[in-house]
Design a protein around this motif. Structure first.
Motif, short mmCIF file in Angstrom:
data_model
loop_
_atom_site.label_atom_id
_atom_site.label_comp_id
_atom_site.label_asym_id
_atom_site.label_seq_id
_atom_site.Cartn_x
_atom_site.Cartn_y
_atom_site.Cartn_z
N ILE A 96 56.83 16.03 66.03
CA ILE A 96 57.53 15.47 64.89
C ILE A 96 57.74 13.97 65.08
O ILE A 96 57.70 13.46 66.20
N ALA A 97 57.95 13.31 63.98
CA ALA A 97 58.32 11.89 63.98
C ALA A 97 59.62 11.78 63.19
O ALA A 97 59.81 12.49 62.20
N TYR A 101 65.80 16.47 64.96
CA TYR A 101 64.91 17.21 65.85
C TYR A 101 64.86 18.68 65.47
O TYR A 101 63.82 19.32 65.56
N GLY A 102 65.96 19.22 65.00
CA GLY A 102 66.03 20.62 64.62
C GLY A 102 65.23 20.97 63.38
O GLY A 102 65.02 22.15 63.10
N ASP A 103 64.77 19.97 62.64
CA ASP A 103 63.97 20.23 61.44
C ASP A 103 62.54 20.65 61.76
O ASP A 103 61.83 21.13 60.89
N GLY A 104 62.10 20.44 62.98
CA GLY A 104 60.74 20.82 63.37
C GLY A 104 60.68 22.27 63.84
O GLY A 104 61.68 22.83 64.31
N ALA A 105 59.52 22.88 63.71
CA ALA A 105 59.31 24.23 64.22
C ALA A 105 59.14 24.17 65.73
O ALA A 105 58.77 23.13 66.28
N ASP A 106 59.38 25.27 66.42
CA ASP A 106 59.24 25.30 67.87
C ASP A 106 57.83 24.88 68.28
O ASP A 106 56.84 25.41 67.76
N ARG A 123 59.48 19.57 69.44
CA ARG A 123 60.59 20.52 69.48
C ARG A 123 60.32 21.55 70.57
O ARG A 123 59.31 22.23 70.56
N GLY A 124 61.22 21.61 71.53
CA GLY A 124 61.09 22.58 72.62
C GLY A 124 60.01 22.21 73.61
O GLY A 124 59.56 23.06 74.39
#
Length: 69
Positions: A35-36, A26-31, A49-50
């Motif tokens: 994402i999948a 999950y942390g690999d996505g930008a705020d 994310r967020g």
């Protein structure tokens, strides 16, 4: 099998939107990014994310998801 796919080539289509590639975490996505990823139980997960992907996309549990790749 999901373990054998190339994450960079996957395209997920849901609610008229396309998500390109699979993230590892999950942390690999930008705020705010949709994402999948493949979760720990080897199921496809859609997240934001967020945020709340279901609300952003206006989807329910039975919404159609298309995976290409």
């Amino acid at each position: 099998m999901l373990r054998d796919i190339d994450p960079a080539r996957v395209v997920v289509e849901i609610a008229g939107r396309k998500i390109f590639g699979l993230k590892r975490t999950y942390g690999d996505g930008a705020d705010g990014e949709l994402i999948a990823l493949i979760g720990s139980s080897w199921e496809l997960e859609i997240a934001q994310r967020g945020g709340n992907a279901a609300k952003t996309l206006g989807i329910l549990a039975n919404s159609k998801v298309v995976v290409l790749g």
